[in-house]
Write a protein that holds these residues in place. Sequence first.
Motif, short mmCIF file in Angstrom:
data_model
loop_
_atom_site.label_atom_id
_atom_site.label_comp_id
_atom_site.label_asym_id
_atom_site.label_seq_id
_atom_site.Cartn_x
_atom_site.Cartn_y
_atom_site.Cartn_z
N LYS A 42 10.35 1.99 0.78
CA LYS A 42 10.00 1.29 -0.45
C LYS A 42 10.58 2.07 -1.62
O LYS A 42 10.20 3.22 -1.85
CB LYS A 42 8.48 1.18 -0.60
N GLY A 43 11.50 1.47 -2.32
CA GLY A 43 12.10 2.15 -3.47
C GLY A 43 12.94 3.33 -3.03
O GLY A 43 13.47 3.37 -1.93
N ARG A 44 13.02 4.30 -3.90
CA ARG A 44 13.86 5.48 -3.64
C ARG A 44 13.18 6.38 -2.63
O ARG A 44 12.02 6.71 -2.76
CB ARG A 44 14.10 6.25 -4.93
N ARG A 45 13.95 6.81 -1.64
CA ARG A 45 13.40 7.75 -0.67
C ARG A 45 13.55 9.16 -1.19
O ARG A 45 14.38 9.43 -2.06
CB ARG A 45 14.03 7.57 0.69
N VAL A 78 0.82 -1.23 0.00
CA VAL A 78 0.00 0.00 0.00
C VAL A 78 0.85 1.27 0.00
O VAL A 78 0.32 2.36 -0.21
CB VAL A 78 -1.01 0.03 1.16
N LEU A 79 2.16 1.14 0.21
CA LEU A 79 3.05 2.32 0.17
C LEU A 79 3.35 2.73 -1.26
O LEU A 79 3.51 1.89 -2.15
CB LEU A 79 4.38 2.01 0.86
N LYS A 80 3.45 4.03 -1.46
CA LYS A 80 3.93 4.56 -2.74
C LYS A 80 5.43 4.35 -2.82
O LYS A 80 6.10 4.19 -1.80
CB LYS A 80 3.65 6.06 -2.82
N GLY A 90 7.94 5.71 -0.25
CA GLY A 90 7.22 5.79 1.01
C GLY A 90 7.96 5.08 2.14
O GLY A 90 8.93 4.37 1.92
N LEU A 91 7.44 5.28 3.36
CA LEU A 91 8.10 4.76 4.55
C LEU A 91 7.12 4.00 5.42
O LEU A 91 6.00 4.45 5.65
CB LEU A 91 8.70 5.90 5.36
N LEU A 92 7.58 2.85 5.92
CA LEU A 92 6.91 2.13 6.99
C LEU A 92 7.71 2.38 8.25
O LEU A 92 8.93 2.21 8.25
CB LEU A 92 6.88 0.63 6.70
N ALA A 93 7.05 2.81 9.33
CA ALA A 93 7.73 3.01 10.61
C ALA A 93 6.89 2.34 11.68
O ALA A 93 5.67 2.52 11.74
CB ALA A 93 7.89 4.50 10.91
N ALA A 115 9.80 -9.16 3.71
CA ALA A 115 8.59 -8.55 3.13
C ALA A 115 8.89 -7.75 1.87
O ALA A 115 7.97 -7.29 1.20
CB ALA A 115 7.90 -7.67 4.17
N GLY A 116 10.18 -7.57 1.53
CA GLY A 116 10.54 -6.93 0.27
C GLY A 116 10.94 -5.48 0.34
O GLY A 116 11.05 -4.82 -0.70
N PHE A 117 11.21 -4.96 1.52
CA PHE A 117 11.62 -3.56 1.62
C PHE A 117 13.08 -3.41 1.18
O PHE A 117 13.88 -4.31 1.34
CB PHE A 117 11.43 -3.03 3.04
#
Length: 199
Positions: free
Chosen positions: A170-173, A91-93, A96-99, A148-150
Amino acid sequence: MARSVMNHWNFTGTFSEFADEKKDLKILELNEAAQLSGVLATMPSRILAEYPEIDMQRLPYASNSFDLVVHSDTLEHVPNPVEALTECQRVLKDGGLLAYTVPVIVDRMSRTRDGMSPSYHGSPGDNANDYIVISEYGANMWIEVIKAGFDAVTITTFDYPAGISISASKGRRPQPQRRKAPQASNLFRRFLGLLRPEK
């Protein structure tokens, strides 16, 4: 966790200032994230979802919907934490960031509680299934987020050993805005040998 979030966006200042400046971020908060919740609630594109009413293993949101996903002391109650983290990543673009936080016992490795007597979080005597602890996290608490693929994982301490935040991008920050470097003084450039000595 606030520091993890602000670091991702190269922001210095208070978390309230961050929320004011980044008010257009789309945020998914899964359960209230302690002191962050009050500030996140001021951001117009923040969604608060409560686990277990919302299944973290099957989030009801479109892919690439959020800039930030946060949860606090929730993952240890989820039957399949890697699946839940994979959903957070989905669901992150990009960028994006998961914290999140989980309770961590730093002197040992993570383990499931399969075959052990039940352990619960929450109010004393409230042995509801949503409070049952399924995973106990240890020194290798970061492995599941990679599974999980981060792309990148950061561990930030705020009250070690109890207060540890995990963030994963996720991807480029987002890249910091480039500022034009100030011109070096003639004296400094002369020192570096970039100017010929005056005659």
